[in-house]
Scaffold this active site. Sequence first.
Site, PDB file in Angstrom:
ATOM      1  CD  GLU A  50      42.507-116.365  35.834  1.00  0.00           C
ATOM      2  OE1 GLU A  50      41.126-115.185  35.698  1.00  0.00           O
ATOM      3  OE2 GLU A  50      42.241-117.738  36.659  1.00  0.00           O
ATOM      4  CG  ASN A  51      46.462-116.656  41.746  1.00  0.00           C
ATOM      5  OD1 ASN A  51      46.079-117.685  40.579  1.00  0.00           O
ATOM      6  ND2 ASN A  51      46.331-116.932  43.287  1.00  0.00           N
TER       7      ASN A  51
END
Length: 221
Positions: A50-51
């Site tokens: 997700e980062n």
Amino acid sequence: MGLGVDFRNRIARRASEEIYNGMVVNLGIGIPSLVPNHLPKDMMVMFHAENGITGMGATPEKGQEDENLCNAGGFPVTLNQGGSYCDSAISFGMIRRGRVDITILGSLQVSQQGDLANWIVPGKKVPGMGGAMELAQKAKKVIVLMNHCDKAGNPKIVTNCTLPLTSSACVDMIITELAIFTVTTEGLRLTELFEPYDLRDVINKTDCEFTISDNVRKIIY
């Protein structure tokens, strides 16, 4: 068998069997982060975080970590050839558009209906839900890897979750150190058992009813 590194890697190895060539796969922190270590070297899988990473590789060897390259949990990772970076907005856009084939998550509780509770214990400080809510709703398949019971010995597979839900009726498969369940429209079905555990062990440590497959696989690795 103790709940140590071997136990964690057995779960991760079984989860790796659900991954096929060409997939985009998101991994949660903890046991899910071990899954890439168990894939064939020639398999082309794009691991998503997700980062803002697509194309994560295996855990780096000690001393070979890149302080600027980590997964969504902040742990060091490597980047495979063809991998790429993006901002978190684009990363979450991939999730919400259904571009993730499988998400492999840890959990605090899973209900017999496939409800997921994995983001907070009331009264405990956490940094936030992260991407779990979107992943649970939008990934094509949701697999949970976790201990069968918590540290106090309470079952984590339950009739109804007592912790705040991340998402309802989203889990497709549960893999613990004891067994593997699939979530069906009728509830949980036991499909596999890890050696040396048997059906009685699973029944004693599961706080809900479940059906049993006609051909239960016995996993010996």
